[in-house]
Design an enzyme around this catalytic site. Sequence first.
Site, mmCIF file in Angstrom:
data_model
loop_
_atom_site.group_PDB
_atom_site.id
_atom_site.type_symbol
_atom_site.label_atom_id
_atom_site.label_comp_id
_atom_site.label_asym_id
_atom_site.label_seq_id
_atom_site.Cartn_x
_atom_site.Cartn_y
_atom_site.Cartn_z
ATOM 1 N N LYS A 10 0.829 -1.215 0.000
ATOM 2 C CA LYS A 10 0.000 0.000 0.000
ATOM 3 C C LYS A 10 0.866 1.270 0.000
ATOM 4 C CE LYS A 10 -3.801 2.397 0.736
ATOM 5 N NZ LYS A 10 -4.715 2.583 -0.388
ATOM 6 N N ASN B 249 -12.761 4.039 -6.510
ATOM 7 C CA ASN B 249 -12.335 4.183 -5.131
ATOM 8 C C ASN B 249 -11.783 5.567 -4.873
ATOM 9 O OD1 ASN B 249 -9.291 4.326 -4.277
ATOM 10 N ND2 ASN B 249 -9.334 3.100 -6.163
ATOM 11 N N CYS C 198 -1.594 8.816 -7.974
ATOM 12 C CA CYS C 198 -2.831 8.596 -7.232
ATOM 13 C C CYS C 198 -3.796 9.744 -7.479
ATOM 14 C CB CYS C 198 -2.581 8.472 -5.735
ATOM 15 S SG CYS C 198 -4.126 8.194 -4.847
ATOM 16 N N THR D 200 -5.189 3.985 -11.681
ATOM 17 C CA THR D 200 -6.623 4.086 -12.000
ATOM 18 C C THR D 200 -6.936 5.274 -12.912
ATOM 19 O OG1 THR D 200 -6.969 5.391 -10.011
ATOM 20 C CG2 THR D 200 -7.373 3.024 -9.843
ATOM 21 N N GLY E 221 -4.263 -3.517 -14.949
ATOM 22 C CA GLY E 221 -5.545 -2.942 -15.335
ATOM 23 C C GLY E 221 -6.576 -4.012 -15.597
#
Lengths: 306, 246
Positions: free
Chosen positions: A44, A68, A129, A192, A242
Amino acid sequence: MDISVKIGKLTLKNPVTVASGTAGYGEELSAYIDISRLGAVFTKGLSIKPREGNRGNRIIETPSGVLNSIGLENVGLDEFLKFKLPFLLKSGATVIPNIAGHSEEENEELCDVLSHTAGIDAVELNVSCPNVKQGGMAFGTDITIFTRLLEKARKKTGGCLIVKLSPNVTDITEFAAAAELCGADAVSAVNTFLGMKIDIKTRRPHFENKVAGLSGPAIKPLAVRAVYQIYEKVNIPVIGIGGISGTEDALEFIMAGASAVSIGTMNMVDPKISVDIIDGIREYMDSKKIGGLAEIKGIAHIRSGE
Amino acid sequence: MKPVLVEKPIEIARDHYLLRITGLPEPSAGQFVNIKIGKGTDPLLRRPFSVFNYSEGTTEIVIKIAGKGTSLLKVSEPGEIDAIGPLGMGFSVLKTGSALLAGGGVGNAPLYYLAKKLKESGTGVKFVYGARSSEYIYLLEEFKKVSDDLTVTTDDGSSGKKGLAAEEALAAGGADIIYTCGPAGMMRAISDGSSAPVEASMENYFGCGIGICSGCTIRTVGGLKRACVDGPVMEGKKIIWEELCR
């Protein structure tokens, strides 16, 4: 059959890894799989100080995907080094910490400390991010800021430096090429995609941060395209990510040019999926009499007759 | 042994279905099972369902039809089902004294198995069964069997007392502990108003259900807690309810 993969000086025992943010620090997944079997565990996204992450709604399903807005909740560097890393190393896992500092300085320090910690041979710099206001994606979408960060991070990083690219740019290959020029050992593609959900009952964005990151099978064709284009532009290895939800998807990324792949969202659905894909790749290679991954990596780029 | 859905989901009240699954280990009260609906990628995420009952190898859950996933699940055919569980931290089962159980809607379900366990340990069970209206009340006779005293409340008065389960539970008082599962507003009112300790089973949106995504995080006085692995049952008085009830 050899399915090991070279990323800079690092050798992964196989090409299947689990992606940062979908594998915690390996503890939860290890209840379901032997994490030492994985090519690597990307942990993480870390900051120096612990981070609480975003308030309000943090996750919602979309058609074949997930939005998310966790906001890089993490335990911070000290706890990672004291508790999380020892667990991972004791489990026999290959650990690649994901670094997600707010500022250039924070990223430099994290690269320095982590890459010089025993048991860590590679770090992944998260410049992409979408869920944090400062830093985060700005590092990954402005080529000048991106390049400056990478030059500094490279100097501080002892081992292998992997850069996780944002897909939220016009031309992702520019960023991959800049990463290569700055001395990155590999790129991870992709993080993402920016997305959004409006709650029609409240008539407001579902997430407090308004935008959120889309992942899962819904983004797979977008990610395959990115990997294919990057492979044509750079010579460093690409780690394809992905929406991979099975062996066939992983093979697709490899044929597009990925040296390794990361399983992300699908760990949430099937915590055993990564090791199933390792077995699946072996079975595929066996059935097609393929001796090494190099035989199929990027094969989609070769025109018939060549 | 792979989990098997032994029969088609049974309609037990409006929008509520009972599923009986074999092949899962014995749960503790308040744990949940996490079900993947269909083999495709839409719906993608597993859906968490609290255990309603467990007996002789069969795990029972109650589902409430809420959207695409549950609408598909309710028409499942018997056979293999992709269920992981039991998962999460359940209720502490009081071994003596008296307990008050207050449920709302589908949230009554995990309290049934808890009541059964409490009865087995000789703890007194007072049950407040809250529902929107009479047509949503399910398996009431079963709930009566595991309660020393059961009061039904409905929002519209179509069955039992007209009013909120939280108010009824707080008015009853006197218990050594309150266990609750239902809408956040109800569990908040009970946690705020009770002088006895409160254990609340959280019903917020889960991503993975196994602790890896941090999507279901609940803010507590002790910091952020993941409802799926640190809960779903949490100490009601430690939850910062403003965050959940906005």
